[in-house]
Design a protein around this motif. Sequence first.
Motif, PDB file in Angstrom:
ATOM      1  N   LEU A  47       0.676  -1.244  -0.047  1.00  0.00           N
ATOM      2  CA  LEU A  47       0.078   0.422  -0.216  1.00  0.00           C
ATOM      3  C   LEU A  47       0.939   1.827   0.062  1.00  0.00           C
ATOM      4  CD1 LEU A  47      -2.922  -0.913   2.796  1.00  0.00           C
ATOM      5  CD2 LEU A  47      -2.569  -0.302  -0.205  1.00  0.00           C
ATOM      6  N   LEU A  48       2.251   1.280   0.388  1.00  0.00           N
ATOM      7  CA  LEU A  48       2.863   2.392   0.824  1.00  0.00           C
ATOM      8  C   LEU A  48       3.675   2.471  -0.099  1.00  0.00           C
ATOM      9  CD1 LEU A  48       4.084   5.036   2.148  1.00  0.00           C
ATOM     10  CD2 LEU A  48       5.583   3.042   2.931  1.00  0.00           C
ATOM     11  N   VAL A  49       3.906   0.775  -1.566  1.00  0.00           N
ATOM     12  CA  VAL A  49       4.336   1.496  -1.824  1.00  0.00           C
ATOM     13  C   VAL A  49       3.367   2.102  -3.262  1.00  0.00           C
ATOM     14  CG1 VAL A  49       5.906   0.736  -4.357  1.00  0.00           C
ATOM     15  CG2 VAL A  49       6.821   0.082  -1.425  1.00  0.00           C
ATOM     16  N   GLY A  50       2.349   1.464  -4.035  1.00  0.00           N
ATOM     17  CA  GLY A  50       1.382   2.685  -4.937  1.00  0.00           C
ATOM     18  C   GLY A  50       0.764   3.310  -4.216  1.00  0.00           C
ATOM     19  N   ALA A  51       0.622   3.534  -2.670  1.00  0.00           N
ATOM     20  CA  ALA A  51       0.115   5.102  -2.689  1.00  0.00           C
ATOM     21  C   ALA A  51       1.323   6.011  -3.182  1.00  0.00           C
ATOM     22  CB  ALA A  51      -0.216   5.814  -1.626  1.00  0.00           C
ATOM     23  N   ALA A  52       2.624   5.844  -2.249  1.00  0.00           N
ATOM     24  CA  ALA A  52       3.827   6.987  -3.307  1.00  0.00           C
ATOM     25  C   ALA A  52       3.898   6.973  -4.382  1.00  0.00           C
ATOM     26  CB  ALA A  52       5.248   6.225  -2.180  1.00  0.00           C
ATOM     27  N   ALA A  53       3.921   5.846  -5.487  1.00  0.00           N
ATOM     28  CA  ALA A  53       3.497   5.784  -7.310  1.00  0.00           C
ATOM     29  C   ALA A  53       2.927   6.965  -7.640  1.00  0.00           C
ATOM     30  CB  ALA A  53       3.663   4.995  -7.743  1.00  0.00           C
ATOM     31  N   ILE A  54       1.858   6.739  -6.359  1.00  0.00           N
ATOM     32  CA  ILE A  54       0.447   7.451  -7.586  1.00  0.00           C
ATOM     33  C   ILE A  54       0.490   8.911  -7.279  1.00  0.00           C
ATOM     34  CG2 ILE A  54      -2.294   7.508  -7.245  1.00  0.00           C
ATOM     35  CD1 ILE A  54      -2.653   4.677  -6.835  1.00  0.00           C
ATOM     36  N   ALA A  55       1.387   9.215  -6.061  1.00  0.00           N
ATOM     37  CA  ALA A  55       0.743  10.611  -5.315  1.00  0.00           C
ATOM     38  C   ALA A  55       2.208  10.937  -6.789  1.00  0.00           C
ATOM     39  CB  ALA A  55       1.565  10.649  -3.924  1.00  0.00           C
ATOM     40  N   GLY A  79      -4.156  14.574  -0.033  1.00  0.00           N
ATOM     41  CA  GLY A  79      -4.555  14.996   1.030  1.00  0.00           C
ATOM     42  C   GLY A  79      -4.342  13.414   1.272  1.00  0.00           C
ATOM     43  N   PHE A  80      -5.339  12.868   0.378  1.00  0.00           N
ATOM     44  CA  PHE A  80      -6.091  11.457   1.175  1.00  0.00           C
ATOM     45  C   PHE A  80      -4.463  10.602   0.790  1.00  0.00           C
ATOM     46  CE2 PHE A  80     -10.528  12.304   1.238  1.00  0.00           C
ATOM     47  CZ  PHE A  80     -10.759  12.200   2.625  1.00  0.00           C
ATOM     48  N   LEU A  81      -3.662  10.444  -0.423  1.00  0.00           N
ATOM     49  CA  LEU A  81      -2.495   9.767  -0.513  1.00  0.00           C
ATOM     50  C   LEU A  81      -1.622  10.113   0.398  1.00  0.00           C
ATOM     51  CD1 LEU A  81      -2.438   9.948  -4.588  1.00  0.00           C
ATOM     52  CD2 LEU A  81      -3.026   7.983  -2.794  1.00  0.00           C
ATOM     53  N   SER A  82      -1.272  10.801   0.053  1.00  0.00           N
ATOM     54  CA  SER A  82      -1.123  11.637   1.891  1.00  0.00           C
ATOM     55  C   SER A  82      -0.656  11.594   3.122  1.00  0.00           C
ATOM     56  CB  SER A  82      -0.137  13.046   1.774  1.00  0.00           C
ATOM     57  OG  SER A  82      -0.068  13.993   0.952  1.00  0.00           O
ATOM     58  N   LEU A  83      -2.002  11.278   3.779  1.00  0.00           N
ATOM     59  CA  LEU A  83      -2.310  10.873   5.000  1.00  0.00           C
ATOM     60  C   LEU A  83      -2.131   9.289   4.695  1.00  0.00           C
ATOM     61  CD1 LEU A  83      -3.767  11.143   7.189  1.00  0.00           C
ATOM     62  CD2 LEU A  83      -6.145  10.268   6.314  1.00  0.00           C
ATOM     63  N   SER A  84      -2.300   8.511   3.388  1.00  0.00           N
ATOM     64  CA  SER A  84      -1.451   6.868   3.034  1.00  0.00           C
ATOM     65  C   SER A  84      -0.807   6.839   3.840  1.00  0.00           C
ATOM     66  CB  SER A  84      -2.560   6.021   2.269  1.00  0.00           C
ATOM     67  OG  SER A  84      -2.054   5.732   1.913  1.00  0.00           O
ATOM     68  N   CYS A  85       0.216   7.482   2.870  1.00  0.00           N
ATOM     69  CA  CYS A  85       1.997   7.159   3.146  1.00  0.00           C
ATOM     70  C   CYS A  85       2.268   7.608   4.890  1.00  0.00           C
ATOM     71  CB  CYS A  85       2.464   8.248   2.294  1.00  0.00           C
ATOM     72  SG  CYS A  85       2.340   8.509   0.697  1.00  0.00           S
ATOM     73  N   PHE A  86       1.692   8.432   5.080  1.00  0.00           N
ATOM     74  CA  PHE A  86       2.079   8.453   6.796  1.00  0.00           C
ATOM     75  C   PHE A  86       1.439   7.490   7.759  1.00  0.00           C
ATOM     76  CE2 PHE A  86       0.313  10.161  11.200  1.00  0.00           C
ATOM     77  CZ  PHE A  86       1.349  10.555  11.286  1.00  0.00           C
ATOM     78  N   SER A 195      -6.152   1.490   4.063  1.00  0.00           N
ATOM     79  CA  SER A 195      -6.402   1.376   3.314  1.00  0.00           C
ATOM     80  C   SER A 195      -7.478   2.264   3.099  1.00  0.00           C
ATOM     81  CB  SER A 195      -6.960  -0.207   3.672  1.00  0.00           C
ATOM     82  OG  SER A 195      -5.856  -1.403   4.172  1.00  0.00           O
ATOM     83  N   LEU A 196      -8.248   2.396   4.198  1.00  0.00           N
ATOM     84  CA  LEU A 196      -9.469   3.391   3.791  1.00  0.00           C
ATOM     85  C   LEU A 196      -8.511   4.065   3.117  1.00  0.00           C
ATOM     86  CD1 LEU A 196     -10.799   3.107   7.956  1.00  0.00           C
ATOM     87  CD2 LEU A 196     -11.235   1.907   6.011  1.00  0.00           C
ATOM     88  N   SER A 197      -7.559   5.330   3.843  1.00  0.00           N
ATOM     89  CA  SER A 197      -7.127   6.642   2.993  1.00  0.00           C
ATOM     90  C   SER A 197      -7.372   5.876   1.182  1.00  0.00           C
ATOM     91  CB  SER A 197      -5.526   6.961   3.001  1.00  0.00           C
ATOM     92  OG  SER A 197      -6.263   6.500   4.924  1.00  0.00           O
ATOM     93  N   VAL A 198      -6.691   5.211   0.894  1.00  0.00           N
ATOM     94  CA  VAL A 198      -6.435   4.926  -0.569  1.00  0.00           C
ATOM     95  C   VAL A 198      -7.964   4.453  -0.870  1.00  0.00           C
ATOM     96  CG1 VAL A 198      -5.724   3.122  -1.713  1.00  0.00           C
ATOM     97  CG2 VAL A 198      -4.326   3.628  -0.385  1.00  0.00           C
ATOM     98  N   LEU A 199      -8.812   3.867  -0.540  1.00  0.00           N
ATOM     99  CA  LEU A 199     -10.243   3.654  -1.098  1.00  0.00           C
ATOM    100  C   LEU A 199     -10.933   5.494  -0.481  1.00  0.00           C
ATOM    101  CD1 LEU A 199     -12.477   2.215  -1.591  1.00  0.00           C
ATOM    102  CD2 LEU A 199     -13.492   1.903   1.354  1.00  0.00           C
ATOM    103  N   ALA A 200     -10.335   6.537   0.002  1.00  0.00           N
ATOM    104  CA  ALA A 200     -10.590   7.507   0.374  1.00  0.00           C
ATOM    105  C   ALA A 200     -10.646   8.011  -1.368  1.00  0.00           C
ATOM    106  CB  ALA A 200     -11.054   8.180   1.358  1.00  0.00           C
ATOM    107  N   PHE A 201      -9.136   8.062  -1.241  1.00  0.00           N
ATOM    108  CA  PHE A 201      -8.586   8.830  -2.342  1.00  0.00           C
ATOM    109  C   PHE A 201      -8.967   8.113  -3.814  1.00  0.00           C
ATOM    110  CE2 PHE A 201      -5.861   7.217  -5.820  1.00  0.00           C
ATOM    111  CZ  PHE A 201      -5.597   8.538  -6.663  1.00  0.00           C
TER     112      PHE A 201
END
Length: 212
Positions: A47-55, A79-86, A195-201
Amino acid sequence: MSEDPRIQPLLEWNRLARENTENAIVSSMFQAASCAIEPVEKFSTWLLVGAAAIASFLITNSDKIVPYLGKHGFLVCGGFLSLSCFFGLLAKLAALRSQIASQTNAAVLNTFKEHLATYEDEERKIQNGAKFWGINLQTGVRLERILSEFLEPLPWWVKLLVNWKLKTQMSNPQVGNLPLINNLTLLGYFTAGQSLSVLAFLVSGFSYAAAI
């Protein structure tokens, strides 16, 4: 029959044996929970790698994406992607602490058993010698001295934290497994936040794209 003072030592022996075995089984159950660390950490890493790549993709292609999402939508999705990475970074920290706690417990348990078995042999010989001379010797491992020697080179705040933990959890036989379980629980919470942050994104992205 149970009130006969002659069998009180036997009853106490039976109680301690049962209690020690039950505590050992509970400890093994806590240790088995450490098997969940690796799969949860892998999912969190994915999830972290995926969110960082999308961001990174959104940032480098912001001029092309903003017209589809709008400025506000772009900021919300980012913001949701940043929250997911956090949450992902917190999950990695919790996973690292869980692995350290698990490996430390296993190493201490193995060496403790070896030293205790060696000491029990020596203690038996000492007690036999004391019985021969008709004297009583106080044997047994002094946990207070062990903790004192272990904490001596550590920083003062570590000593305070350990002493506070021991005082608050003195009656808990599973005090050594609490850090593992607490960190494993945090790992689950942080991974759920990812997971919820990615879903919200995803929901926000589709919503803003459809509204344009």
